[in-house]
Design an enzyme around this catalytic site. Structure first.
Site, mmCIF file in Angstrom:
data_model
loop_
_atom_site.group_PDB
_atom_site.id
_atom_site.type_symbol
_atom_site.label_atom_id
_atom_site.label_comp_id
_atom_site.label_asym_id
_atom_site.label_seq_id
_atom_site.Cartn_x
_atom_site.Cartn_y
_atom_site.Cartn_z
ATOM 1 N N GLU A 69 1.708 -3.982 -8.967
ATOM 2 C CA GLU A 69 1.931 -3.128 -7.807
ATOM 3 C C GLU A 69 0.835 -3.352 -6.765
ATOM 4 O O GLU A 69 0.905 -4.245 -5.946
ATOM 5 C CB GLU A 69 2.132 -1.685 -8.251
ATOM 6 C CG GLU A 69 3.475 -1.617 -8.986
ATOM 7 C CD GLU A 69 3.850 -0.296 -9.613
ATOM 8 O OE1 GLU A 69 3.019 0.634 -9.634
ATOM 9 O OE2 GLU A 69 4.986 -0.216 -10.105
HETATM 10 C C1 HEC Z 1 5.253 -2.528 -5.900
HETATM 11 C C2 HEC Z 1 6.021 -1.353 -5.634
HETATM 12 C C3 HEC Z 1 5.370 -0.013 -5.799
HETATM 13 C C4 HEC Z 1 4.231 0.465 -5.186
HETATM 14 C C5 HEC Z 1 3.317 -0.269 -4.244
HETATM 15 C C6 HEC Z 1 4.106 1.845 -5.583
HETATM 16 N N1 HEC Z 1 5.129 2.195 -6.420
HETATM 17 FE FE1 HEC Z 1 5.532 4.017 -7.133
HETATM 18 N N2 HEC Z 1 6.915 3.265 -8.374
HETATM 19 C C7 HEC Z 1 7.323 1.953 -8.384
HETATM 20 C C8 HEC Z 1 8.136 1.704 -9.563
HETATM 21 C C9 HEC Z 1 8.796 0.387 -9.957
HETATM 22 C C10 HEC Z 1 8.187 2.927 -10.269
HETATM 23 C C11 HEC Z 1 8.827 3.156 -11.642
HETATM 24 C C12 HEC Z 1 7.887 2.483 -12.649
HETATM 25 C C13 HEC Z 1 8.010 2.952 -14.080
HETATM 26 O O1 HEC Z 1 8.749 3.881 -14.380
HETATM 27 O O2 HEC Z 1 7.292 2.379 -14.922
HETATM 28 C C14 HEC Z 1 7.407 3.888 -9.481
HETATM 29 C C15 HEC Z 1 7.287 5.236 -9.795
HETATM 30 C C16 HEC Z 1 6.673 6.151 -8.951
HETATM 31 C C17 HEC Z 1 6.756 7.591 -9.090
HETATM 32 C C18 HEC Z 1 7.547 8.337 -10.142
HETATM 33 C C19 HEC Z 1 8.819 8.873 -9.569
HETATM 34 C C20 HEC Z 1 9.846 9.248 -10.591
HETATM 35 O O3 HEC Z 1 10.891 9.760 -10.194
HETATM 36 O O4 HEC Z 1 9.631 9.032 -11.797
HETATM 37 C C21 HEC Z 1 5.982 8.139 -8.090
HETATM 38 C C22 HEC Z 1 5.765 9.604 -7.823
HETATM 39 C C23 HEC Z 1 5.401 7.041 -7.361
HETATM 40 N N3 HEC Z 1 5.859 5.853 -7.895
HETATM 41 C C24 HEC Z 1 4.491 7.171 -6.337
HETATM 42 C C25 HEC Z 1 3.753 6.100 -5.843
HETATM 43 C C26 HEC Z 1 2.528 6.225 -5.059
HETATM 44 C C27 HEC Z 1 1.874 7.528 -4.680
HETATM 45 C C28 HEC Z 1 2.120 4.963 -4.733
HETATM 46 C C29 HEC Z 1 0.873 4.543 -3.980
HETATM 47 C C30 HEC Z 1 -0.375 4.963 -4.565
HETATM 48 C C31 HEC Z 1 3.102 4.053 -5.329
HETATM 49 N N4 HEC Z 1 4.043 4.782 -6.018
HETATM 50 C C32 HEC Z 1 3.093 2.673 -5.170
HETATM 51 C C33 HEC Z 1 7.021 1.012 -7.425
HETATM 52 C C34 HEC Z 1 5.908 1.094 -6.604
#
Ligand code: HEC
Ligand code: HEC
Length: 342
Positions: A143
């Site tokens: 990420e």
């Molecule tokens: C490269 C793409 C990417 C980036 C950059 C990213 N995310 Fe995500 N995010 C994801 C993915 C893919 C998942 C699901 C991953 C898993 O379940 O293991 C996720 C899951 C989440 C969730 C959980 C939501 C749920 O419904 O379960 C939240 C809240 C979230 N991210 C917030 C953030 C925040 C705040 C940041 C910055 C600090 C961030 N993400 C940066 C791809 C990203």
């Protein structure tokens, strides 16, 4: 004779109307007693539901959410994958992060809108709060791939951030730390809620839903979707998947749920904004997603009519997004560690 006839006609119409009214209010009551809940309108209740985020943290968190400098490459922000202009997601099957790496488990980015209503975060539910969650993606190598030290060093080199952390966390000696970065981002995420026509309906304004949306709601309750998709977010809890049969796209990616095989039930608010669907982003239409839910979660074949009305109902969950003014971020200085990318 005519009088008697008129009496019958009038009573027939009145009884008919009463039946319609009774049916409408009973469906609304049925929805409430099945566990569907509106986003609270009352300010105090709403603050309680979203965990009372502090306004200063929200403002700081908004900047950090959009700031690419908290990633190793200096190119990726939370908004890259959770694009607030596009339903809080990225519109691709599997997330693409640091150095264009596709998520190694082929996982789809869930929306951040209404994620405050999840009781567990992530597809395997491994985080309980948004505060804990926010530290994950910043460090995760596919990420943003940044160490906590790098994040703190980058932000500490920017005087306006140093000042804003001091003002936001005034009781702390060294307020610019990794925990507070996550706390501020989470405070901002807590405000990303999207009231919809469905909330108005649940609060008693029954005319706001169309006939087919109302039909869809009754199918949603009667067929049992509501067993797993309930609460304010219509999801956000852990449930087995698939319950019956085999998920036809199981070979895309290697995700198998948590250690007991449970998967986070997707939130259904704004679902019409966030194709593709499911943990591996394998399904592009709501019609197919709904059919698969019938087959894999309920063990039934839904008819075309049922599918259409369920999809119509899902559209009524599309909410009004909060107005977010794109933040102007303070400039880097000569001390700011440079983007680190091959
Ligand atoms: C490269 C793409 C990417 C980036 C950059 C990213 N995310 Fe995500 N995010 C994801 C993915 C893919 C998942 C699901 C991953 C898993 O379940 O293991 C996720 C899951 C989440 C969730 C959980 C939501 C749920 O419904 O379960 C939240 C809240 C979230 N991210 C917030 C953030 C925040 C705040 C940041 C910055 C600090 C961030 N993400 C940066 C791809 C990203
Ligand atoms: C037994 C629990 C259960 C039942 C019943 C159930 N679901 Fe689901 N639903 C889930 C789980 C778990 C997921 C996440 C599956 C995944 O992504 O691997 C999900 C995902 C979804 C998604 C995709 C969400 C997204 O963000 O990609 C939609 C749409 C959906 N369900 C609609 C329905 C409808 C409509 C019904 C009734 C016909 C229904 N569900 C019945 C548990 C359930």
């Amino acid at each position: 004779m005519f009088r008697i006839f008129k009496f019958f006609i009038v009573s027939f119409v009145v009884v008919g109307l009463l039946a319609v009214v009774a049916e409408a209010s009973s469906l609304r009551e049925k929805a409430l007693s099945a566990g569907l809940k509106p986003i609270p309108k009352d300010k105090i209740e709403l603050m309680k539901a979203i965990g009372n985020p502090d306004p200063k943290s929200v403002e700081l968190g908004k900047k950090l959410f959009f700031d690419t400098r908290i990633s190793k490459s200096g190119r990726i922000s939370c908004n890259t994958c959770h694009d607030l202009a596009q339903g809080g997601a990225d519109g691709v099957p599997a997330a693409v992060g640091h150095e264009w790496a596709v998520n190694p488990h082929h996982l789809n980015s869930p929306t951040v809108y209404n994620s405050v209503f999840n009781s567990k975060q992530m597809w395997d539910g491994r985080f309980g709060t948004l505060e804990d969650q926010a530290k994950g993606p910043i460090q995760a190598s596919p990420e943003m791939a940044a160490s906590p030290e790098l994040v703190v060093e980058r932000l500490s080199s920017i005087p306006a951030y140093v000042q804003e952390f001091k003002e936001t966390f005034p009781k702390e000696k060294e307020p610019l730390n990794f925990d507070n970065v996550a706390r501020a981002i989470a405070a901002f995420e807590r405000t990303l809620i999207t009231p919809s026509r469905f909330d108005k309906y649940l609060r008693g304004d029954e005319d706001v839903l169309t006939k087919s949306e109302v039909k869809g709601l009754s199918v949603f309750i009667d067929k049992g979707c509501v067993q797993c998709h309930s609460g304010i977010g219509l999801g956000g809890i852990m449930r087995p998947f698939p319950v019956t049969g085999t998920y036809k796209y199981k070979n895309i990616g290697d995700f198998k749920g948590d250690s007991s095989g449970l998967v986070k039930v997707g939130l259904l608010r704004n679902i019409s904004n966030t194709a593709p669907y499911f943990h591996n982003g394998a399904v592009w239409t709501l019609e197919e997603a709904v059919r698969i839910m019938g087959q894999n979660q309920l063990g039934i074949e839904l008819s075309d009519k049922e599918v259409d009305s369920l999809v119509a109902f899902l559209f009524s969950l599309e909410g009004e997004k909060p107005v977010i003014i794109y933040p102007v971020l303070p400039s880097s200085t000569s001390k700011t560690p440079r983007p680190d990318i091959k």
